[in-house]
Write a protein that holds these residues in place. Sequence first.
Motif, PDB file in Angstrom:
ATOM      1  N   LEU A 103       5.870   2.209  -2.253  1.00 14.31           N
ATOM      2  CA  LEU A 103       5.693   2.659  -3.635  1.00 14.31           C
ATOM      3  C   LEU A 103       7.039   2.661  -4.378  1.00 14.31           C
ATOM      4  O   LEU A 103       7.121   2.215  -5.523  1.00 14.31           O
ATOM      5  CB  LEU A 103       5.078   4.066  -3.645  1.00 14.31           C
ATOM      6  N   THR A 115       1.812   7.468   0.700  1.00 16.36           N
ATOM      7  CA  THR A 115       1.415   8.827   0.319  1.00 16.36           C
ATOM      8  C   THR A 115      -0.033   8.856  -0.177  1.00 16.36           C
ATOM      9  O   THR A 115      -0.820   9.705   0.207  1.00 16.36           O
ATOM     10  CB  THR A 115       2.332   9.351  -0.804  1.00 16.36           C
ATOM     11  N   TYR A 116      -0.349   7.927  -1.058  1.00 19.35           N
ATOM     12  CA  TYR A 116      -1.676   7.962  -1.705  1.00 19.35           C
ATOM     13  C   TYR A 116      -2.707   7.093  -0.980  1.00 19.35           C
ATOM     14  O   TYR A 116      -3.899   7.159  -1.273  1.00 19.35           O
ATOM     15  CB  TYR A 116      -1.557   7.503  -3.156  1.00 19.35           C
ATOM     16  N   GLU A 117      -2.205   6.208  -0.080  1.00 17.45           N
ATOM     17  CA  GLU A 117      -3.060   5.295   0.679  1.00 17.45           C
ATOM     18  C   GLU A 117      -3.955   4.436  -0.208  1.00 17.45           C
ATOM     19  O   GLU A 117      -5.142   4.254   0.063  1.00 17.45           O
ATOM     20  CB  GLU A 117      -3.876   6.084   1.718  1.00 17.45           C
ATOM     21  N   VAL A 118      -3.367   3.967  -1.298  1.00 14.75           N
ATOM     22  CA  VAL A 118      -4.049   3.016  -2.197  1.00 14.75           C
ATOM     23  C   VAL A 118      -3.030   1.935  -2.571  1.00 14.75           C
ATOM     24  O   VAL A 118      -1.830   2.155  -2.423  1.00 14.75           O
ATOM     25  CB  VAL A 118      -4.574   3.699  -3.491  1.00 14.75           C
ATOM     26  N   LEU A 172       5.381   9.241 -11.417  1.00 15.37           N
ATOM     27  CA  LEU A 172       5.112   8.566 -10.140  1.00 15.37           C
ATOM     28  C   LEU A 172       6.426   8.182  -9.447  1.00 15.37           C
ATOM     29  O   LEU A 172       6.537   8.270  -8.222  1.00 15.37           O
ATOM     30  CB  LEU A 172       4.256   7.312 -10.390  1.00 15.37           C
ATOM     31  N   ARG A 224      -1.368   4.243 -14.198  1.00 15.42           N
ATOM     32  CA  ARG A 224      -0.502   5.160 -14.952  1.00 15.42           C
ATOM     33  C   ARG A 224       0.291   4.471 -16.057  1.00 15.42           C
ATOM     34  O   ARG A 224       0.913   5.151 -16.886  1.00 15.42           O
ATOM     35  CB  ARG A 224       0.485   5.822 -13.989  1.00 15.42           C
ATOM     36  N   LEU A 269      -1.940   1.756  -8.460  1.00  9.31           N
ATOM     37  CA  LEU A 269      -1.363   3.048  -8.878  1.00  9.31           C
ATOM     38  C   LEU A 269      -0.536   2.886 -10.160  1.00  9.31           C
ATOM     39  O   LEU A 269      -0.644   3.681 -11.096  1.00  9.31           O
ATOM     40  CB  LEU A 269      -0.435   3.564  -7.775  1.00  9.31           C
ATOM     41  N   GLN A 292       0.846  -1.196   0.000  1.00 14.27           N
ATOM     42  CA  GLN A 292       0.000   0.000   0.000  1.00 14.27           C
ATOM     43  C   GLN A 292       0.880   1.244   0.000  1.00 14.27           C
ATOM     44  O   GLN A 292       1.822   1.339   0.797  1.00 14.27           O
ATOM     45  CB  GLN A 292      -0.853  -0.041   1.292  1.00 14.27           C
ATOM     46  N   SER A 293       0.584   2.192  -0.872  1.00 13.79           N
ATOM     47  CA  SER A 293       1.358   3.436  -0.901  1.00 13.79           C
ATOM     48  C   SER A 293       1.051   4.254   0.339  1.00 13.79           C
ATOM     49  O   SER A 293      -0.110   4.419   0.705  1.00 13.79           O
ATOM     50  CB  SER A 293       1.010   4.242  -2.155  1.00 13.79           C
ATOM     51  N   GLN A 315       7.788  11.189  -7.744  1.00 11.58           N
ATOM     52  CA  GLN A 315       6.962  11.523  -6.580  1.00 11.58           C
ATOM     53  C   GLN A 315       7.232  10.552  -5.428  1.00 11.58           C
ATOM     54  O   GLN A 315       7.319  10.954  -4.269  1.00 11.58           O
ATOM     55  CB  GLN A 315       5.479  11.504  -6.949  1.00 11.58           C
ATOM     56  N   ASP A 336       8.258   7.310  -0.066  1.00 12.58           N
ATOM     57  CA  ASP A 336       7.190   6.329   0.097  1.00 12.58           C
ATOM     58  C   ASP A 336       7.794   4.954  -0.187  1.00 12.58           C
ATOM     59  O   ASP A 336       7.897   4.527  -1.337  1.00 12.58           O
ATOM     60  CB  ASP A 336       6.078   6.677  -0.918  1.00 12.58           C
TER      61      ASP A 336
END
Lengths: 287, 265
Positions: free
Chosen positions: A254, A83-86, A242, A95, A91, A80-81, A245, A251
């Motif tokens: 990620l 930063t994005y919490e997904v 990504l 992309r 993710l 689970q990321s 980021q 992260d």
Amino acid sequence: MRNVLLRRIITSFITLALTGFAAATLLRVAPGFDVDARELDSRASAETQQQIRAERAGESDILAFYGRYLRGALQGDLGQSRTYEVPVAGLIGERLPVTLRLIGLGLTGAWTFALALALASVVWPAVGTGLNLLTAGMLAIPAGLVALLILLSQGPVALGLALALFPRLFSYARGLFQQNADAGFALAARTRGLASARFLGRYVIWPAGPSLLAILGLSVNGAFGGAILLETICDLPGVGQLALQAALARDLPLLVGMTLFVGALTVSTNALAELSAQFILRTRSGH
Amino acid sequence: MKRLAAGLLIALALAALAGEFLLPARYDQQFREETDALPGAKHPLGTDELGRDRAARLLAGARVSLLLAPAASVLAIALGATLGLTAGWFGGWWDRAVSTVIDLMISVPIFLVLITVRAVLPLNVSPVSSVMITFLLLGLLGWAGSARVIRGACQTQLNSDYVLRALAAGCSRTRVLLVHLLPNLWPVLRTQFIVAVPGFILDEANLSLLGLGVAEPLPSLGSLLKELTNLPTSPNWLGLAAPAVLLATAVGACEFLLPPKEGAS
């Protein structure tokens, strides 16, 4: 051939595992890794604080973290990321089409220009001199500047990638074609009056096939590096953007997921290109 | 052409070094009454939005990029030569280990590695520290390509007459490596150095464009490129485009210094 294939697959897996482990270790030893900004939030309850610390504790032992991570990755779970919490896999999947399209178009454009112009420079040496100067000039321009120029002119981003990749590919292709055209067997064929198109196809392009395939694999690496810059500067929501980021936000799940994914992409492309080149060489020599 | 390129690079390096004396302003000195000034007698390339002399910043940026990229290159070649030479010379498990690490470094896009490593290091550091971190990273991560070439060159020399004679005459392997082999590989090392310098200048430019390179107020050729985004709105195109022209000239001149064979293939 089967042994070569097996060895290449095993080497690819080891390279990939080491890449992911290196990325995870790097993040773990980075200054400030143990600090979570959420812990500083005075509104967070004791229970929430405890939960945050528990999350961190799972990542503090790098070997345990990576072992757990790899087991999950084999089942398609990249974690689970933070930063994005997904989910990371989601993710990347979201992309990926943007980046694949960019890299596909960029590589196609760069290779088409490079091969066509390299061939032209072998056929017409005067053109070659001009093209050499042009590519020397293009090699002196950073990919980031190409991205800025694309942004300013609002041109297609894939053209930027093609322009960034073209000069090096042209130099390689031209070197290979010229070497073949100057080889003894090619000169002998030419003196016997072989038609120009046949000469080029059989004695200049065809022998360069395996080397060009090997370079094709490496050019995917370069394309991804260029995609990071182009996607970030031109604000294209792809995997390259990504990656930056993830690195800036530290992260860990990620970043490790991204490194493994990009590593898998480049390692498998390199391996495929290398194996295809070896297959062609073996077929030609009759072994 | 090579002499012209070498002369151009020397002139650029001298101008960068003498920048402090050639121009009346320092790169960080602000002329608050003259922000965004157009090129003129006082400011040959105008000033930026903070009133800093663009020409002084350009020469200071050139000093950072043109002097530190060769330093990073020396570090990368020293690492590449140490690992490549010992791997090629001693062979066995050490060769396999070094080759695996080289494969690992080459199989992942180097730019991804660079941004990852740069991002995990502190970003809020002094400008001088940011310069050191950037170029140290370039040197420490950019050795793999040269190590592979040097390892290959070393292996081709293993069965050459002079090596076999030196070994037959009773020279130790270390002495043969350092006294006989290393001087003969000097042209390869020199070429690798020339190949690495423009690559590092470009990498620094790319990192700075993403905000991961040299920190303000210290300029580098890369960080000055960011101002190109103001091109559509600013009438001072000369001042904005000058860093890009200088960068391309310096890197292009480095490319022309390469021996013809390496340059073509």
